[in-house]
Design an enzyme around this catalytic site. Structure first.
Site, PDB file in Angstrom:
ATOM      1  N   TRP A 160     -13.667  -1.534 -41.432  1.00  0.00           N
ATOM      2  CA  TRP A 160     -12.583  -2.423 -41.844  1.00  0.00           C
ATOM      3  C   TRP A 160     -12.072  -3.309 -40.717  1.00  0.00           C
ATOM      4  CZ3 TRP A 160      -8.533  -1.598 -38.681  1.00  0.00           C
ATOM      5  CH2 TRP A 160      -8.395  -0.337 -38.093  1.00  0.00           C
ATOM      6  N   ASN A 161     -12.320  -2.946 -39.449  1.00  0.00           N
ATOM      7  CA  ASN A 161     -11.576  -3.598 -38.368  1.00  0.00           C
ATOM      8  C   ASN A 161     -12.105  -4.975 -37.988  1.00  0.00           C
ATOM      9  OD1 ASN A 161     -13.854  -2.303 -37.376  1.00  0.00           O
ATOM     10  ND2 ASN A 161     -12.912  -1.737 -35.434  1.00  0.00           N
ATOM     11  N   ARG A 169     -23.249  -9.041 -38.384  1.00  0.00           N
ATOM     12  CA  ARG A 169     -24.112  -8.334 -37.437  1.00  0.00           C
ATOM     13  C   ARG A 169     -25.152  -7.475 -38.138  1.00  0.00           C
ATOM     14  NH1 ARG A 169     -20.844  -5.577 -32.669  1.00  0.00           N
ATOM     15  NH2 ARG A 169     -20.962  -3.634 -33.848  1.00  0.00           N
ATOM     16  N   LYS A 184     -21.957  -2.114 -48.630  1.00  0.00           N
ATOM     17  CA  LYS A 184     -20.727  -1.413 -49.005  1.00  0.00           C
ATOM     18  C   LYS A 184     -19.640  -1.862 -48.034  1.00  0.00           C
ATOM     19  CE  LYS A 184     -17.519   1.609 -50.064  1.00  0.00           C
ATOM     20  NZ  LYS A 184     -16.512   1.133 -49.084  1.00  0.00           N
ATOM     21  N   PRO A 185     -18.755  -2.793 -48.473  1.00  0.00           N
ATOM     22  CA  PRO A 185     -17.674  -3.221 -47.577  1.00  0.00           C
ATOM     23  C   PRO A 185     -16.614  -2.136 -47.460  1.00  0.00           C
ATOM     24  CG  PRO A 185     -17.472  -4.291 -49.712  1.00  0.00           C
ATOM     25  CD  PRO A 185     -18.729  -3.490 -49.764  1.00  0.00           C
ATOM     26  N   GLU A 264     -23.520   2.897 -35.281  1.00  0.00           N
ATOM     27  CA  GLU A 264     -22.567   2.484 -34.252  1.00  0.00           C
ATOM     28  C   GLU A 264     -21.297   3.257 -34.528  1.00  0.00           C
ATOM     29  OE1 GLU A 264     -19.424   1.028 -32.749  1.00  0.00           O
ATOM     30  OE2 GLU A 264     -19.833  -0.792 -33.895  1.00  0.00           O
ATOM     31  N   LEU A 265     -21.063   4.298 -33.690  1.00  0.00           N
ATOM     32  CA  LEU A 265     -20.055   5.300 -34.002  1.00  0.00           C
ATOM     33  C   LEU A 265     -18.877   5.231 -33.037  1.00  0.00           C
ATOM     34  CD1 LEU A 265     -22.592   8.170 -34.840  1.00  0.00           C
ATOM     35  CD2 LEU A 265     -21.621   6.429 -36.368  1.00  0.00           C
ATOM     36  N   CYS A 298     -13.761  -0.370 -31.716  1.00  0.00           N
ATOM     37  CA  CYS A 298     -14.575   0.720 -31.175  1.00  0.00           C
ATOM     38  C   CYS A 298     -14.806   0.541 -29.680  1.00  0.00           C
ATOM     39  CB  CYS A 298     -15.896   0.807 -31.912  1.00  0.00           C
ATOM     40  SG  CYS A 298     -16.850  -0.729 -31.892  1.00  0.00           S
ATOM     41  N   GLU A 395     -10.205   9.208 -29.424  1.00  0.00           N
ATOM     42  CA  GLU A 395     -10.119   7.764 -29.635  1.00  0.00           C
ATOM     43  C   GLU A 395      -8.814   7.452 -30.366  1.00  0.00           C
ATOM     44  OE1 GLU A 395     -13.187   4.253 -30.992  1.00  0.00           O
ATOM     45  OE2 GLU A 395     -13.172   6.094 -32.178  1.00  0.00           O
ATOM     46  N   SER A 455     -19.012  -7.987 -25.769  1.00  0.00           N
ATOM     47  CA  SER A 455     -19.744  -8.305 -26.999  1.00  0.00           C
ATOM     48  C   SER A 455     -20.292  -9.723 -26.970  1.00  0.00           C
ATOM     49  CB  SER A 455     -18.814  -8.146 -28.210  1.00  0.00           C
ATOM     50  OG  SER A 455     -18.281  -6.843 -28.267  1.00  0.00           O
TER      51      SER A 455
END
Length: 489
Positions: A160-161, A169, A184-185, A264-265, A298, A395, A455
């Site tokens: 969501w962020n 991407r 799946k958004p 990507e966790l 993240c 986190e 990034s």
């Protein structure tokens, strides 16, 4: 350019599932609300897809897979270039939508739209540059060919962020490689994905290309979409951005089919400041690394590890910088920090800050939620934080900067690497030799030296350890959607 009010943009959006080039309601007829986190008021209702919708979407992706695989790379490249042009032309409208459903300040939303567009442009350029190999075998008995071909239908699950950047991407390299998709958004921010999906759908239709190339299934439950698709042998690729806990569960579900996976966790990024650092530059970098999207990224700096000799001065300067930040609705002029995404996020940030304070940490600024509507939390600087405090070991995903001191480079590395995560690390030093040692010794997939942002669409993005598998961005991001085939002849 004058942007359209976000309420108008949202009102004119399709709000269903996109299957085979057609927007329609969920089979169940169910919907869920999308709200503005700065006001907690609903701004749209979106189709709440479930298993039947997911299967329909995969059917469409499979039907389009072969014709899309055979579509010329130049045609795929031209499609992506046209999408880039349209996103760029409509940047203000998209940015307003990003702010409306995600809360971030408009300046950040505009930057995200530009960042997303770069992924579309980059992979449009890469679509015609998929290379193979032809050579005579060393033994001289035959020739060797190495071919690259699309993996096949892919399930792309977005967070969501960064609702447009993360979709770009994933979708752009998939389409460039010749893969079809089911997207799946995120439940909290589906509108931006829907907007961009409609741009792509319209371009596919206008160019008489297979409309089932891109399918979208919004849902209030990612599991209702992922479980049936991961069990279907026709799905050949999974890309997920989100928490390590959910990523591990998806990996387990993908294992029986031996799916190609990109994960990507979570992260727990250290931000190291050495005694020789330019403190002004370090504070500026800290604001970049920590405060984008109110710390909800993240790659946000989660732990500020500062040499004891400069820790007090760094904390003073960082506190001054945090005090200058303006908290408010992202659409309001002058606002630099928007809301957190939901009430639970505010509660969690408040909890870890209170635990740190109870453990002896000093709250230099912030440390509470303002008395106003919406999901806000004040930018917070903590000093005297214990290295084992939750605000350091977990986190935080919020606007909190805990400062921990170290004595020498070995201790700095021990603290920085003392986590199961390894997405990104930041370090400020004027010593070139130390910078090279840090680049080699920091256990992270990305390292920023004297930079608060790493990034870039043309660079590989991803982590090590429990921060994920595979890479997005750069040439490596395209490889994730390609198989390697060896031919002996």
């Amino acid at each position: 350019m004058t942007s359209t009010p976000p309420s108008t943009v949202a009102a004119n959006l399709p709000t269903g599932v996109l299957v085979g080039g057609r927007w329609r309601p969920a089979r169940s007829g169910a919907t869920f609300e999308v709200e503005d986190p700065a006001t907690t008021r609903p701004i749209a209702e979106v189709a709440d897809g479930a298993e039947a919708d997911a299967r329909d979407a995969l059917d469409a992706a499979v039907a389009a897979s072969e014709p899309w695989r055979r579509t010329a790379p130049r045609v795929r490249a031209d499609l992506l270039r046209a999408v880039f042009d349209t996103i760029t032309a409509r940047a203000d409208d998209i940015a307003a939508l990003v702010t409306a459903e995600g809360g971030k300040p408009l300046a950040e939303s505009r930057a995200e739209v530009a960042y997303a567009a770069e992924y579309v442009r980059w992979y449009g350029e890469q679509a015609v540059r998929v290379e193979g190999l032809a050579r005579r075998a060393p033994a001289g008995t035959h020739h060797q060919l190495v071919l690259r071909r699309p993996v096949g239908p892919a399930l792309l699950i977005a967070p969501w962020n960064f609702p447009i950047a993360m979709i770009a991407r994933k979708v752009a390299p998939a389409l460039a490689a010749g893969c079809t998709c089911v997207v799946k958004p995120a439940q909290l921010t589906p509108l931006t994905t829907i907007y961009v999906a409609e741009l792509i759908r319209a371009e596919l239709e206008a160019r008489d290309l297979p409309v089932g190339v891109l399918n979208v299934v919004p849902s209030s439950s990612a599991r209702r979409i992922s479980e049936p698709l991961l069990a279907d042998p026709r799905l050949r690729k999974l890309s997920f951005t989100g928490s390590t806990e959910v990523g591990a569960a998806l990996l387990a579900a993908a294992a029986p089919s031996v799916l190609r996976t990109s994960m990507e966790l979570g992260g727990n990024a250290p931000f190291l400041v050495f005694a020789d650092a330019d403190l002004d530059a370090a504070v500026e970098g800290a604001l970049q690394a920590k405060m984008r999207n109110a710390g909800q990224t993240c790659v946000a700096a989660n732990r500020f590890l500062v040499h004891a000799s400069v820790a007090d001065e760094f904390a003073v300067r960082l506190t001054v910088a945090f005090d200058r930040l303006v908290v408010g609705h992202g659409a309001d002029e002058g606002v630099t920090v928007g809301p957190l995404i939901e009430r639970g996020a505010v509660d969690r940030v408040a909890e870890v800050v209170q635990q740190a304070a109870d453990g002896g940490a000093t709250v230099r600024t912030g440390g509470s939620a303002p008395a106003r509507e919406g999901y806000f939390y004040r930018p917070t600087v903590l000093t005297g934080v214990a290295p084992d405090a939750r605000v350091v070991t977990e986190e935080t995903f919020g606007p909190v900067a805990p400062v921990v001191t170290f004595g020498d480079e070995d201790e700095a590395l021990r603290l920085a690497n003392g986590t199961p995560f390894g997405l990104v690390a930041y370090a400020y030093t004027r010593d070139v030799g130390r910078a090279m040692r840090l680049a080699e010794e920091l256990e992270a997939g990305m390292v920023g030296i004297n930079r608060g942002m790493v990034s870039d669409a043309s660079a590989p993005f991803g982590g090590v350890k429990m921060s994920g598998l595979g890479r997005e961005g750069g040439e490596a991001g395209l490889d994730e959607y390609l198989e390697t085939v060896y031919v002996a002849l």
